[in-house]
Design an enzyme around this catalytic site. Structure first.
Site, mmCIF file in Angstrom:
data_model
loop_
_atom_site.group_PDB
_atom_site.id
_atom_site.type_symbol
_atom_site.label_atom_id
_atom_site.label_comp_id
_atom_site.label_asym_id
_atom_site.label_seq_id
_atom_site.Cartn_x
_atom_site.Cartn_y
_atom_site.Cartn_z
ATOM 1 N N VAL A 178 -15.318 -25.454 -6.260
ATOM 2 C CA VAL A 178 -15.005 -26.855 -5.966
ATOM 3 C C VAL A 178 -13.769 -27.286 -6.750
ATOM 4 C CG1 VAL A 178 -15.776 -29.245 -6.308
ATOM 5 C CG2 VAL A 178 -17.332 -27.555 -5.308
ATOM 6 N N GLU A 199 -15.058 -31.373 -14.051
ATOM 7 C CA GLU A 199 -16.250 -31.022 -14.822
ATOM 8 C C GLU A 199 -16.959 -29.916 -14.049
ATOM 9 O OE1 GLU A 199 -16.708 -31.932 -17.730
ATOM 10 O OE2 GLU A 199 -15.284 -33.590 -17.844
ATOM 11 N N CYS A 204 -25.693 -28.022 -15.491
ATOM 12 C CA CYS A 204 -24.455 -27.274 -15.743
ATOM 13 C C CYS A 204 -24.345 -26.770 -17.178
ATOM 14 C CB CYS A 204 -23.245 -28.146 -15.407
ATOM 15 S SG CYS A 204 -23.131 -29.670 -16.366
#
Length: 496
Positions: free
Chosen positions: A189, A207, A241
């Site tokens: 992404v 992020e 994450c």
């Protein structure tokens, strides 16, 4: 999509987002939304991830509320113009850093924490005076719909817009020109966002994620260590994450780790983990199949767990040993699930080398009571964040930035850092134009002479020496001069 961005840009052009009163009103609206819309938020989280009330309340709603309250409390200080200290060599000038809003920003959320990842950056964008387009993840469809339904009730409809759509729609949205893009997601992404942003030279915060290592030193208390690691690993069933992705531990202490882990998991979740209400589920079938493939392909030994149920999107907490880091499926990509491989290393130096030879992680965890060893990891490794003797909690520690480095991301946010992310720090210098000011700078004008070179070189080289912030002598001298001036003025008045 073009109409949405155009509308937001027109709203920004009116200047309505600039007054602090407007920004404060929008932030207070967010806070009300988290209170009044709590049940709608919790219902969406349960539908998307079967997220527990505990996790939804603490790791989504309360994080968002705490963040907004902190911004409201510090809004004036975090957004005010910063004056440079007085300098004796340029005493007729005034220098400052002015914080401009960037304009219309795009915030791309993600599915694992669908409210936090979309709305925490939004609070900073609002505080900095921007308009925003928010694109929640279509993977957590119920949460996306809830954000789209709730936000217009509490925020200015012209300035803050929610766009829902699939991956194709997101790609099309990224073709629009934004003044900043804030994206949370995978490395893939991140690459897509950067490629789209390059077209317009749009700055980005990314992020991302990565394989966050956890090193266990032989000095630790194993029970406390395992409890903290398994807690961090199994929040949201590993779909975090910054969850510990793998463990580095010596062979000598591995069995102790496994014995304690079995005991702790029984304490946490009882005998039937699948029926325990404190464990969530994998987000969808695609991610379940991805994790099942990793589990099926491992050449290691499943020491704990390993059970799966496709219909229930269930994968049990699983620990795998005898892992070959060079070839095993569990060591290829970020796991993003409840699977925890163990890699044996026989020294801290070997662990440091192992970490340094891999992409820089978003988080690095060290469990040790040896201060020298902790310092070694701090200085000899690179990661987005470092947390010693715990997992995950550093992201909620007020005052610390959160962000990645290298392939784990770029830029950071949380609290003041979020506001700074959505500001342009504009240098402002207002020079005096009096005769005195002109005389102080006339050495720069032609004709050039050696004398002017020496004088200008002295001024450039000595400028910091006359900054009252760095030179206590100058501070004291100015204070003494002011005191003397007041004294002489007093004596003069007395003599009249």
């Amino acid at each position: 999509m073009a109409a949405i961005v155009k509308s937001a840009r027109e709203a920004f052009a009116t200047g309505k987002t600039l007054p602090m009163s407007f920004r404060r009103k929008q932030l207070e609206g967010l806070l009300r939304m988290y209170d009044e819309g709590k049940q709608e938020i919790m219902d969406a989280l349960k539908q998307d991830l079967r997220k527990t009330t505990f996790e939804g309340t603490l790791y989504e709603i309360e994080i968002l509320k705490t963040d907004v309250k902190g911004i409201l409390r510090n809004l004036k200080d975090w957004t005010k113009e910063e004056q440079l200290p007085f300098n004796a060599l340029s005493f007729t000038d005034n220098a400052s850093v002015h914080k401009d809003p960037l304009g219309v920003v795009l915030i791309l959320g993600t599915w694992n924490y669908p409210f936090v990842m979309a709305l925490q950056p939004l609070a900073g964008a609002i505080a900095a005076g921007n308009c925003a387009v928010i694109k929640p993840s279509e993977v957590s469809a119920n949460s996306s719909a809830t954000i789209a339904r709730l936000l217009p009730r509490y925020l200015d409809k012209d300035c803050y817009k929610v766009f829902e759509g699939d991956v194709t729609a997101t790609i099309t949205l990224l073709e629009e020109k934004f003044d900043y893009i804030f994206a949370t997601g995978s490395v893939a992404v991140g690459r897509s966002v950067m490629a789209a942003a390059a077209k317009h030279l749009t700055p980005v915060t990314l992020e991302l994620g990565g394989k966050s290592p956890t090193y266990i030193d032989d000095s630790v208390n194993m029970e406390r260590t395992v409890k903290r690691i398994l807690w961090g690993k199994l929040i949201n069933l590993g779909q975090t994450c910054i969850a510990p992705d793998y463990v580095l531990i010596s062979k000598a202490r591995q069995q102790e780790f496994l014995d304690v882990a079995s005991k702790v998991l029984a304490e946490y979740y009882g005998d039937n983990w699948q029926k325990n209400p404190d464990l969530t589920r994998i987000i969808n079938e695609r991610h379940f199949n991805r994790l099942k493939k990793v589990l099926d392909a491992t050449k290691g030994r499943v020491a704990i767990g390993g059970q799966t149920d496709q219909k229930d999107l269930w994968i049990s907490p699983t620990i795998i040993v005898d892992v070959d880091p060079a070839t095993d499926s569990t060591m290829e990509d970020e796991i993003f699930g409840p699977i925890l491989p163990i890699v044996n290393v026989e020294s801290p130096e070997a662990a440091i080398k192992f970490i340094r030879n891999r992409p820089k992680p978003l988080a690095l965890y060290i469990f040790s009571e040896n201060s020298d060893l902790i310092e070694k990891f701090k200085t000899k490794t690179s990661s987005g964040g470092l947390c010693v003797n715990d997992c995950v909690v550093h992201t909620g520690y007020v005052g610390l930035p959160f962000g990645g480095v290298g392939t784990s991301g770029m830029g950071n946010y949380h609290g003041k850092y979020t506001v700074d992310t959505f500001c342009h720090k504009k240098a402002v210098l207002q020079r005096g134009i009096s005769a005195v000011s002109e005389k102080l700078g006339d050495s720069r004008y032609p004709p050039y002479t050696n004398g002017k070179i020496k004088l200008m070189s002295f001024g450039i080289g000595a400028i910091h020496k006359f900054d009252v912030t760095y030179n206590k002598f100058v501070t004291h001298a100015l204070a003494a001069a002011l005191g003397a001036g007041i004294l002489f003025a007093g004596l003069a008045l007395k003599s009249l």
